[in-house]
Scaffold this motif. Sequence first.
Motif, PDB file in Angstrom:
ATOM      1  N   ASP A 134      -6.539   0.661  -1.241  1.00 48.89           N
ATOM      2  CA  ASP A 134      -7.986   1.084  -1.213  1.00 48.89           C
ATOM      3  C   ASP A 134      -8.574  -0.331  -1.133  1.00 48.89           C
ATOM      4  O   ASP A 134      -9.731  -0.253  -0.540  1.00 48.89           O
ATOM      5  CB  ASP A 134      -8.222   1.697  -2.849  1.00 48.89           C
ATOM      6  N   SER A 166     -11.616   7.797   1.205  1.00 51.33           N
ATOM      7  CA  SER A 166     -10.781   8.732   1.808  1.00 51.33           C
ATOM      8  C   SER A 166     -11.702   9.809   2.326  1.00 51.33           C
ATOM      9  O   SER A 166     -12.820  10.232   1.775  1.00 51.33           O
ATOM     10  CB  SER A 166     -10.127   9.364   0.605  1.00 51.33           C
ATOM     11  N   ARG A 196      -9.644   4.930   4.585  1.00 53.15           N
ATOM     12  CA  ARG A 196      -9.233   4.509   3.349  1.00 53.15           C
ATOM     13  C   ARG A 196      -8.902   2.943   3.579  1.00 53.15           C
ATOM     14  O   ARG A 196      -9.179   2.011   2.764  1.00 53.15           O
ATOM     15  CB  ARG A 196      -8.053   5.082   2.880  1.00 53.15           C
ATOM     16  N   ARG A 232       2.743   2.817  -9.328  1.00 51.06           N
ATOM     17  CA  ARG A 232       1.870   3.977  -8.451  1.00 51.06           C
ATOM     18  C   ARG A 232       0.469   3.210  -8.564  1.00 51.06           C
ATOM     19  O   ARG A 232      -0.595   3.384  -7.292  1.00 51.06           O
ATOM     20  CB  ARG A 232       1.894   5.230  -9.041  1.00 51.06           C
ATOM     21  N   LYS A 272      -1.836   2.157  -5.092  1.00 56.09           N
ATOM     22  CA  LYS A 272      -3.103   2.762  -4.800  1.00 56.09           C
ATOM     23  C   LYS A 272      -4.093   1.834  -4.452  1.00 56.09           C
ATOM     24  O   LYS A 272      -5.035   1.641  -3.616  1.00 56.09           O
ATOM     25  CB  LYS A 272      -3.559   3.765  -5.846  1.00 56.09           C
ATOM     26  N   ARG A 273      -4.357   0.874  -5.417  1.00 54.07           N
ATOM     27  CA  ARG A 273      -5.159  -0.342  -5.235  1.00 54.07           C
ATOM     28  C   ARG A 273      -4.858  -1.123  -4.051  1.00 54.07           C
ATOM     29  O   ARG A 273      -5.949  -1.545  -3.769  1.00 54.07           O
ATOM     30  CB  ARG A 273      -5.121  -0.966  -6.741  1.00 54.07           C
TER      31      ARG A 273
END
Length: 409
Positions: A86, A382, A376, A78, A82-83
């Motif tokens: 982003d 975001s 994003r 996870r 996410k990285r």
Amino acid sequence: MKKPKIAEWTELRGLAFLAIVMQHNIAEYIYRTDIEQPDSVMLTMIYHLTRFGTPTFVFLSGALLFYHHRHAKQNYARFIKKRLGDIYMPFMIWTLIYWLAVRVFTPSFWSSGMPDLGSFVRELFLPQTGYHLWFVLMILQFYILFPLFLTGAHAVRKRLESNPHSRLTSGQRTLAIIIAAAAMYVCLLKWSYYDMSGWTNLLSEPWSSLLEYRSYSWIMYWFYFLLGAVCAWAVENWRGWTTKVLPWTIIVFIMMYIWLGYDVLRGSEDTMNLNISTYLKPSTFIIIMAQMLMFYGLLALLRDKDLGFRRLLDWIGRYSFGGYLVHALVIYSIAYFTRPLHLSGWHLLATVLSFAITVVTALGISWGLSRLPGSRFTVGLSRQRYKAKESNTLSSTQTRVKRQPSHSG
């Protein structure tokens, strides 16, 4: 619970962004054939005020990662997902934009039929048209390896706290580790700057290419990431220490500023050779450390004061990643009009004006894109998150009118 925001980190990121934009604007003008020596010397002097930019981003990346994740149980899949969303998705999108932007103005692009997609794939590994995007690939390596760094940090911290009978305090032992790490890092920079260029001729592939592109590797910047971890683990102690050593960091900065200017002037001929002050040089490392600690100490001293320039730096730092991604495209656009001009005697002024236009335009685009769907993946922000942050900032500003500022960070 959500951890309190460390205000000086966002402000320091804003300063680092401004430094990098100035560097790239200087590089656009200082190598032009019609530049006069006074302009060339002045641009070199300004250039040495900006050396802290990229390493400071690495330092802040380490600080933020350790600050928010040092006590959390890691779900690696996870975390990486996410990285990638982003950081790497904006990198891919802007790599495509830069690749297209350079080629659509080339007649062969339209007459050749199928575009050379192989060159785009190479850009994803070795950015050239988006020359600044190498940093995103480099910093992504720290994110991928972060669980290993975190495990190592916990092991070191446990070892520091496991010997209560030591004559040295935990802080003194931490300082000793930092000094030892700095000495190792200086040795690495010495090998990189003075020795490794000769090694590439002696090695076969892929080792020679790895050495040639060593500036793309996290190995060449690990010390700044380590400092970020130390800062994150003891923010108040770091604030106190940077303010305490502020007179010394100012002195070291002034001395190294004079030395780097002299070094470039001595090593250059008709054209200033800014590569003499590359990040991967021991003397440049010293001025970077002095600048970074100096600015941190100054921001720490002013953190309880509601000053306009601090609010401006906070805003710049908030949108700096998107501004960083787009700023080279703005420089390209300005250069499209300025390169045909004869600017002899006006390069300093042209650089300053180009810098101001680039900063305002790049941050404006970043701010605008952050309010659109999919922000994003374009500027790493975001939309909903930053609406909430702005609301929180407004609430905290109203609260500060009624009571004294909090010292929690």
